[in-house]
Scaffold this motif. Structure first.
Motif, PDB file in Angstrom:
ATOM      1  N   GLU A 181       0.654 -17.662 -13.956  1.00  0.00           N
ATOM      2  CA  GLU A 181      -0.729 -17.242 -13.734  1.00  0.00           C
ATOM      3  C   GLU A 181      -0.806 -16.080 -12.754  1.00  0.00           C
ATOM      4  OE1 GLU A 181      -5.076 -19.046 -12.395  1.00  0.00           O
ATOM      5  OE2 GLU A 181      -3.259 -20.213 -12.065  1.00  0.00           O
ATOM      6  N   SER A 182      -0.086 -16.170 -11.635  1.00  0.00           N
ATOM      7  CA  SER A 182      -0.125 -15.073 -10.655  1.00  0.00           C
ATOM      8  C   SER A 182       1.076 -15.050  -9.714  1.00  0.00           C
ATOM      9  CB  SER A 182      -1.409 -15.151  -9.819  1.00  0.00           C
ATOM     10  OG  SER A 182      -1.456 -16.374  -9.094  1.00  0.00           O
ATOM     11  N   VAL A 183       1.659 -16.224  -9.468  1.00  0.00           N
ATOM     12  CA  VAL A 183       2.707 -16.318  -8.448  1.00  0.00           C
ATOM     13  C   VAL A 183       3.931 -15.466  -8.788  1.00  0.00           C
ATOM     14  CG1 VAL A 183       4.348 -17.859  -7.305  1.00  0.00           C
ATOM     15  CG2 VAL A 183       1.982 -18.591  -7.635  1.00  0.00           C
ATOM     16  N   LEU A 184       4.408 -15.558 -10.020  1.00  0.00           N
ATOM     17  CA  LEU A 184       5.610 -14.805 -10.385  1.00  0.00           C
ATOM     18  C   LEU A 184       5.403 -13.302 -10.252  1.00  0.00           C
ATOM     19  CD1 LEU A 184       6.968 -16.829 -13.446  1.00  0.00           C
ATOM     20  CD2 LEU A 184       7.900 -16.762 -11.129  1.00  0.00           C
ATOM     21  N   LYS A 185       4.234 -12.836 -10.646  1.00  0.00           N
ATOM     22  CA  LYS A 185       3.941 -11.402 -10.509  1.00  0.00           C
ATOM     23  C   LYS A 185       3.916 -10.997  -9.039  1.00  0.00           C
ATOM     24  CE  LYS A 185       0.772  -7.704 -11.887  1.00  0.00           C
ATOM     25  NZ  LYS A 185       0.925  -7.003 -10.592  1.00  0.00           N
ATOM     26  N   GLN A 186       3.323 -11.837  -8.214  1.00  0.00           N
ATOM     27  CA  GLN A 186       3.259 -11.538  -6.780  1.00  0.00           C
ATOM     28  C   GLN A 186       4.673 -11.440  -6.186  1.00  0.00           C
ATOM     29  OE1 GLN A 186       1.665 -14.643  -4.243  1.00  0.00           O
ATOM     30  NE2 GLN A 186       0.839 -13.139  -2.802  1.00  0.00           N
ATOM     31  N   LEU A 187       5.534 -12.369  -6.576  1.00  0.00           N
ATOM     32  CA  LEU A 187       6.907 -12.341  -6.072  1.00  0.00           C
ATOM     33  C   LEU A 187       7.634 -11.094  -6.562  1.00  0.00           C
ATOM     34  CD1 LEU A 187       7.982 -16.096  -6.444  1.00  0.00           C
ATOM     35  CD2 LEU A 187       7.048 -14.921  -4.440  1.00  0.00           C
ATOM     36  N   ASP A 188       7.485 -10.801  -7.837  1.00  0.00           N
ATOM     37  CA  ASP A 188       8.154  -9.625  -8.416  1.00  0.00           C
ATOM     38  C   ASP A 188       7.671  -8.342  -7.741  1.00  0.00           C
ATOM     39  OD1 ASP A 188      10.003  -8.540 -10.270  1.00  0.00           O
ATOM     40  OD2 ASP A 188       8.386  -8.023 -11.635  1.00  0.00           O
ATOM     41  N   ASP A 189       6.378  -8.244  -7.513  1.00  0.00           N
ATOM     42  CA  ASP A 189       5.806  -7.052  -6.885  1.00  0.00           C
ATOM     43  C   ASP A 189       6.322  -6.852  -5.461  1.00  0.00           C
ATOM     44  OD1 ASP A 189       4.328  -6.510  -9.141  1.00  0.00           O
ATOM     45  OD2 ASP A 189       2.434  -7.266  -8.345  1.00  0.00           O
ATOM     46  N   ASN A 190       6.708  -7.942  -4.806  1.00  0.00           N
ATOM     47  CA  ASN A 190       7.165  -7.874  -3.422  1.00  0.00           C
ATOM     48  C   ASN A 190       8.679  -8.013  -3.281  1.00  0.00           C
ATOM     49  OD1 ASN A 190       4.684  -7.898  -1.410  1.00  0.00           O
ATOM     50  ND2 ASN A 190       4.115  -9.159  -3.169  1.00  0.00           N
ATOM     51  N   ASN A 191       9.381  -7.915  -4.414  1.00  0.00           N
ATOM     52  CA  ASN A 191      10.842  -7.990  -4.420  1.00  0.00           C
ATOM     53  C   ASN A 191      11.344  -9.277  -3.760  1.00  0.00           C
ATOM     54  OD1 ASN A 191      13.401  -7.162  -5.073  1.00  0.00           O
ATOM     55  ND2 ASN A 191      13.586  -5.658  -3.435  1.00  0.00           N
ATOM     56  N   ILE A 192      10.694 -10.370  -4.122  1.00  0.00           N
ATOM     57  CA  ILE A 192      11.080 -11.700  -3.652  1.00  0.00           C
ATOM     58  C   ILE A 192      11.552 -12.502  -4.863  1.00  0.00           C
ATOM     59  CG2 ILE A 192      10.247 -13.854  -2.619  1.00  0.00           C
ATOM     60  CD1 ILE A 192       8.124 -12.108  -1.144  1.00  0.00           C
ATOM     61  N   SER A 193      12.693 -13.139  -4.735  1.00  0.00           N
ATOM     62  CA  SER A 193      13.267 -13.861  -5.867  1.00  0.00           C
ATOM     63  C   SER A 193      12.565 -15.187  -6.119  1.00  0.00           C
ATOM     64  CB  SER A 193      14.751 -14.153  -5.611  1.00  0.00           C
ATOM     65  OG  SER A 193      15.512 -12.979  -5.677  1.00  0.00           O
ATOM     66  N   ALA A 194      12.319 -15.473  -7.386  1.00  0.00           N
ATOM     67  CA  ALA A 194      11.885 -16.810  -7.796  1.00  0.00           C
ATOM     68  C   ALA A 194      13.137 -17.605  -8.144  1.00  0.00           C
ATOM     69  CB  ALA A 194      10.957 -16.728  -9.000  1.00  0.00           C
ATOM     70  N   ILE A 195      13.265 -18.754  -7.523  1.00  0.00           N
ATOM     71  CA  ILE A 195      14.371 -19.670  -7.807  1.00  0.00           C
ATOM     72  C   ILE A 195      13.747 -20.830  -8.574  1.00  0.00           C
ATOM     73  CG2 ILE A 195      16.156 -21.133  -6.785  1.00  0.00           C
ATOM     74  CD1 ILE A 195      15.782 -19.264  -4.238  1.00  0.00           C
ATOM     75  N   ALA A 196      13.974 -20.854  -9.870  1.00  0.00           N
ATOM     76  CA  ALA A 196      13.282 -21.823 -10.723  1.00  0.00           C
ATOM     77  C   ALA A 196      14.007 -23.159 -10.741  1.00  0.00           C
ATOM     78  CB  ALA A 196      13.172 -21.274 -12.138  1.00  0.00           C
ATOM     79  N   ARG A 197      13.249 -24.215 -10.547  1.00  0.00           N
ATOM     80  CA  ARG A 197      13.808 -25.564 -10.707  1.00  0.00           C
ATOM     81  C   ARG A 197      13.058 -26.281 -11.826  1.00  0.00           C
ATOM     82  NH1 ARG A 197      10.496 -29.439  -8.520  1.00  0.00           N
ATOM     83  NH2 ARG A 197       8.982 -28.772  -6.936  1.00  0.00           N
TER      84      ARG A 197
END
Length: 306
Positions: A181-197
């Motif tokens: 919805e929004s979280v992944l885009k926010q992380l990508d925009d800020n060069n922060i890795s998503a660690i998916a579980r």
């Protein structure tokens, strides 16, 4: 196995991470599982101080002490626990985070933690104080990078705005698309890795999906009831073009540019092999990716919204 940069840090982790919570308390069995994972190309192990009240860290520390240089080690803190009474309470205070890091270092038999995460978080926490602790640990060389493990968009947003986190661990799968919805885009925009579980959604997106949906989803899963789950996963299987369900589920999660690594748990060698034998060198076609989205619900976070 492909290695990806963790946020803006100098750490590179394998696309698959071994989640160690399910290792159990048999050291020999745990050693076999970890050794198999490392032999299959995984370099990233994920644990937490609360797992088996410190014992999980102790077992991992003993197993990897002679090959520490081969491993990227993640652990988490924030649950102030007692090994003796087996209870805990939430404590993200600076004092406790500093103390917890040092105790984890002892149990893990190492001089540094590669990636240190806050194991949860709420908007009522002293967030600035927690960040201060993480920054001091980093400056002291006790941790190389830090982040949070959270499924609360408002908490994630606060840390993105206020800190220099390099990664966020969150639940994400074909059946739990809330981060899209929004979280992944926010992380990508800020060069922060998503660690998916949870990429296999408790096994409901695995080879044994029928059995797991029957056993584990009597009350449904998120906004799916059990009947919807079975029909949805049957539809996914029909689109797979012969691709094993595990592979399809993992590739879907990795398709998002924000996702750096996927964490899966294993209590047997066979589970490690089943997930690491998946060919992740190629992603899904854009056509299949979109068709999978059409077959699943675009869930949203109902609580803790920004």
């Amino acid at each position: 196995m492909k290695m990806n940069q963790l946020g803006k840090s100098d750490i590179y982790v394998s696309e698959l991470t071994l989640g160690c919570m399910s290792l159990g308390q048999d050291k020999n069995k745990a050693k076999e599982i970890i050794s198999t994972a490392l032999a299959q190309g995984i370099n990233h192990l994920d644990t937490a101080d609360l797992y088996d009240f410190g014992l999980n860290e102790e077992i991992i520390g003993e197993i990897i002490k002679d090959r520490r240089q081969d491993v990227i080690l993640t652990t988490k803190a924030g649950n102030h626990f007692s090994k003796e009474t087996k209870d805990w309470f939430w404590d993200p205070s600076k004092e406790y985070i500093m103390q917890a890091a040092k105790e984890s270092l002892k149990r893990l038999q190492t001089d540094y933690i590669d990636f240190f995460m806050l194991h949860g978080g709420t908007m009522e926490d002293p967030i600035d104080e927690t960040i201060e602790a993480m920054e001091e640990l980093k400056k002291a060389g006790l941790i190389r990078a830090y982040g949070i493990s959270s499924i609360r968009p408002n908490v994630i947003d606060a840390y993105v705005r206020k800190s220099s986190i390099d990664g966020v661990m969150l639940q994400y799968s074909l059946l739990d698309r809330r981060p899209e919805e929004s979280v992944l885009k926010q992380l990508d925009d800020n060069n922060i890795s998503a660690i998916a579980r949870g990429p296999l959604a408790k096994g409901m997106l695995s080879t044994y999906y029928k059995e797991n949906i029957t056993k584990k989803a009597a009350k449904g899963f998120l906004d799916y009831n059990q009947t919807e789950l079975l029909q949805t996963v049957e539809n996914i299987a029909a689109l797979s073009e012969g691709m094993p369900m595990n592979e399809l589920a993992l590739k879907y999660v990795l398709q998002h540019p924000a996702v750096t690594t996927i964490t899966f748990g294993a209590s047997t060698i066979e589970q490690v092999i089943e997930n690491t034998k998946v060919d992740l060198t190629t992603g899904l076609s854009e056509e299949m990716y979109e068709k999978l989205k059409e077959q699943t619900k675009r869930n949203i976070y109902e609580q803790h919204r920004v």
